[in-house]
Design a protein around this motif. Structure first.
Motif, PDB file in Angstrom:
ATOM      1  N   ALA A  39       0.815  -1.213   0.000  1.00  0.00           N
ATOM      2  CA  ALA A  39       0.000   0.000   0.000  1.00  0.00           C
ATOM      3  C   ALA A  39       0.845   1.259   0.000  1.00  0.00           C
ATOM      4  O   ALA A  39       0.331   2.369  -0.195  1.00  0.00           O
ATOM      5  CB  ALA A  39      -0.919   0.000   1.229  1.00  0.00           C
ATOM      6  N   MET A  40       2.162   1.122   0.196  1.00  0.00           N
ATOM      7  CA  MET A  40       3.058   2.273   0.317  1.00  0.00           C
ATOM      8  C   MET A  40       3.897   2.520  -0.927  1.00  0.00           C
ATOM      9  O   MET A  40       4.547   3.563  -1.040  1.00  0.00           O
ATOM     10  CB  MET A  40       3.999   2.053   1.514  1.00  0.00           C
ATOM     11  N   ALA A 100      11.829  -6.339   8.270  1.00  0.00           N
ATOM     12  CA  ALA A 100      11.668  -5.285   7.270  1.00  0.00           C
ATOM     13  C   ALA A 100      12.310  -5.683   5.951  1.00  0.00           C
ATOM     14  O   ALA A 100      11.706  -5.535   4.872  1.00  0.00           O
ATOM     15  CB  ALA A 100      12.279  -3.981   7.789  1.00  0.00           C
ATOM     16  N   GLU A 101      13.527  -6.191   6.010  1.00  0.00           N
ATOM     17  CA  GLU A 101      14.227  -6.572   4.783  1.00  0.00           C
ATOM     18  C   GLU A 101      13.476  -7.662   4.028  1.00  0.00           C
ATOM     19  O   GLU A 101      13.328  -7.606   2.804  1.00  0.00           O
ATOM     20  CB  GLU A 101      15.642  -7.040   5.116  1.00  0.00           C
ATOM     21  N   GLN A 112      12.760  -1.121   4.790  1.00  0.00           N
ATOM     22  CA  GLN A 112      13.992  -0.895   5.535  1.00  0.00           C
ATOM     23  C   GLN A 112      13.708   0.022   6.708  1.00  0.00           C
ATOM     24  O   GLN A 112      12.864   0.927   6.631  1.00  0.00           O
ATOM     25  CB  GLN A 112      15.077  -0.295   4.646  1.00  0.00           C
ATOM     26  N   VAL A 113      14.391  -0.225   7.802  1.00  0.00           N
ATOM     27  CA  VAL A 113      14.223   0.607   8.992  1.00  0.00           C
ATOM     28  C   VAL A 113      14.877   1.957   8.743  1.00  0.00           C
ATOM     29  O   VAL A 113      16.042   2.042   8.353  1.00  0.00           O
ATOM     30  CB  VAL A 113      14.850  -0.069  10.227  1.00  0.00           C
ATOM     31  N   GLU A 126      10.373   2.724  12.761  1.00  0.00           N
ATOM     32  CA  GLU A 126       9.839   3.343  11.539  1.00  0.00           C
ATOM     33  C   GLU A 126      10.466   2.679  10.313  1.00  0.00           C
ATOM     34  O   GLU A 126      11.680   2.488  10.249  1.00  0.00           O
ATOM     35  CB  GLU A 126      10.140   4.844  11.537  1.00  0.00           C
ATOM     36  N   MET A 127       9.626   2.318   9.344  1.00  0.00           N
ATOM     37  CA  MET A 127      10.093   1.635   8.135  1.00  0.00           C
ATOM     38  C   MET A 127       9.548   2.327   6.892  1.00  0.00           C
ATOM     39  O   MET A 127       8.460   2.896   6.910  1.00  0.00           O
ATOM     40  CB  MET A 127       9.632   0.170   8.136  1.00  0.00           C
ATOM     41  N   LYS A 128      10.329   2.250   5.825  1.00  0.00           N
ATOM     42  CA  LYS A 128       9.884   2.758   4.524  1.00  0.00           C
ATOM     43  C   LYS A 128      10.160   1.701   3.464  1.00  0.00           C
ATOM     44  O   LYS A 128      10.907   0.739   3.693  1.00  0.00           O
ATOM     45  CB  LYS A 128      10.612   4.059   4.187  1.00  0.00           C
TER      46      LYS A 128
END
Length: 540
Positions: A457-458, A508-509, A514-515, A532-534
């Motif tokens: 969704a991001m 995350a990976e 990724q953090v 927080e992750m992106k």
């Protein structure tokens, strides 16, 4: 409440917000003085070599602060049968015998551990310094000082106890838990009046239909642990018969029916005490590896329904589900919700976009947000427009939330949208996706699947982030503390786990993220934080 909810089974106990009493302050200062004098005198034998006199389990204790105002209960005036009088005499006889033993000196314990003077002085110093902070300040500083005192006191106790005594101490604690569970089942805590005078053993025995002498034996475990208060009348007249009484403490008041902590006790009793009886068999059957879930986990194996997930199991029993929901209501009190993550960018977007064409963009999506209590806190604390916030959870949860929130001025503006985060991602394009106490309920493969769905969704929005609010174990440097380890062990029963920062980075990976930030509750000392992750891109 099934997989889309956000339970916290290893929730932290609320730290005391009241300052220590004068007696507690004197006692804590005395710890520092005793240890300092002990080593200053050059004594070669440790404190474990001394003979001490300890109060017995039914010796009179000093009153605790009243938990609630209430009416005192007088001596039981109900006419008793000859059998009841016989039981009463037996009860008082047993009490007198037990109290008589309290005057005898305790046996000398065996050889203790080799004492480290510097370690003991350091721990005593932490306690002494923290007393001053806890009694002269307020807010986070006082809370942190209380936490340090508790941790240092525990470490001090561990350093002074001989290994055999420490092992027996495990079973002392287990006996306290067992006694609490029996009294809950019998409704004992509910029958004790809330006033300082409590209730006589005989009267309480009649109310809960239990032999007085048996009630004495079980209650002694709880009075010795300061969970209940034991009162012996100082004087009596010829017309009055001395009646030993039990009274509430602030702790036991929390164990009455309907209290959230009573519900939490039942959840943890099942997930720790009862599960422990089948764990060897469970690992023998499924292998000595971490449970992957969602089915074939220790709790479902215990229930004889290994094909069910934890949430399917509790959802099939309305009483168990209601108890679980009541237990979860205390979790926000124990670890911070707001005040950890930097909301500057979110607040800026909320203000700027009110006059932009993009004013309808969703700012905040609480994934697995249940009835919306968490999103309401963020709206109140940071002024987020409720209409631009969203809660996504399972359809049954959403229907219940909409019904309960119809009259809530904030939550009735929040959008509630169905979602099964195991099968699909949340609404796309939001600024922040918030997952509070979600991933801890699942094994690594399942947690990766949840994050992967959120990441989908991001993808199209570079400034979109996912915020994972959970305990962050500090295992990289010194290993987790005993309470952090306890919480992780608790999650094992349902197929979940607590994680270190490295653990979150691995999740995350694997999910294509990724953090990009870590925010910790440094003031409260809870170990809670926000990771927080992106979306991981080839070129940032």
């Amino acid at each position: 409440m099934a997989p889309g909810t956000a339970p916290l089974l290893g929730s932290e106990p609320a730290l005391p917000t009241n300052t220590p009493s004068a007696e507690a302050v004197k006692a804590l200062h005395a710890v520092h003085e005793i240890i300092s004098k002990f080593f200053a005198n050059g004594t070669s034998s440790g404190p474990n070599s001394s003979t001490t006199s300890e109060p017995g389990p039914l010796s009179e204790s000093k009153p605790h602060a009243d938990a609630e105002n209430g009416h005192s209960s007088g001596a039981n005036g109900t006419a008793r049968s000859q059998e009841a009088n016989s039981s009463s005499q037996e009860s008082n006889s047993n009490i007198n015998k037990m109290n008589a033993t309290t005057t005898s000196p305790s046996p000398k314990p065996g050889p203790g551990p080799k004492l480290d003077p510097e370690q003991l002085r350091s721990l005593a110093g932490v306690i002494s310094e923290s007393v001053d902070i806890a009694t002269t300040t307020d807010g986070p500083e006082a809370k942190e000082a209380v936490r340090k005192m508790a941790a240092a006191s525990q470490s001090l106790s561990n350093a002074l106890r001989p290994p055999p005594e420490a092992i027996m101490g495990w079973f002392t604690t287990a006996s306290v838990v067992s006694a609490v569970r029996v009294f809950m089942a019998w409704g004992v805590f509910d029958e004790i009046p809330s006033g300082p005078q409590g209730i006589s053993i005989d009267e309480l025995a009649q109310k809960v239909k239990t032999q007085p002498s048996l009630l004495v034996r079980i209650s002694s475990m709880l009075t010795s642990a300061s969970i209940l208060r034991h009162i012996i009348p100082a004087t009596t007249t010829q017309d009055e018969k001395a009646a030993t009484r039990l009274a509430h403490t602030p702790t036991s008041m929390l164990l009455r029916a309907g209290q959230p902590m009573e519900a939490m006790f039942k959840v943890l009793y099942t997930n720790i005490v009862e599960v422990s009886t089948i764990l060897p068999d469970y690992f023998e059957k499924y292998g000595r590896t971490e449970p992957l879930g969602p089915a074939e986990i220790p709790t479902s194996y215990l229930a004889g329904k290994p094909e069910r997930s934890y949430f399917e199991h509790i959802g099939a029993d309305p009483d168990r589900l209601a108890n679980f929901n009541r237990a979860m209501s205390i979790t926000h009190r124990n670890v911070p919700t707001t005040g950890v993550y930097d909301m500057t960018e979110v607040c800026r977007a909320a203000a700027a976009e009110e006059v932009d064409d993009d004013a309808q963009r969703t700012l905040w999506v609480d994934v697995g947000g249940g009835l919306g209590h968490t999103v309401k806190l963020f709206c109140e604390e940071y002024g987020l427009p409720p209409a631009r916030c969203m809660v996504q959870d399972l359809p049954d949860v959403i229907r219940e939330a909409e019904k309960q929130n119809a009259s809530d001025a904030i939550l009735r503006q929040v959008r509630f949208v169905p979602l099964d985060f195991h099968k699909e991602g949340p609404v796309p394009g939001a600024l922040r996706y918030y997952l509070r106490h979600i991933l801890r309920d699942y094994s690594d493969p399942i947690a990766v699947g949840i994050l992967r769905n959120v990441a989908g969704a991001m993808v199209a929005v570079p400034d979109s982030r996912v915020l994972v609010a959970e305990q962050i174990l500090d295992a990289e440097t010194q290993g987790p503390g005993v309470y952090a380890a306890f919480k992780d062990y608790t999650m094992l029963a349902i197929g979940g786990k607590e994680r270190t920062l490295a653990g979150f980075e691995a999740l995350a990976e694997a999910a294509g993220l990724q953090v990009c930030g870590v925010w910790r509750d440094n003031k409260g000392g809870t170990g809670h934080g926000v990771v927080e992750m992106k979306v991981r891109r080839s070129v940032d």
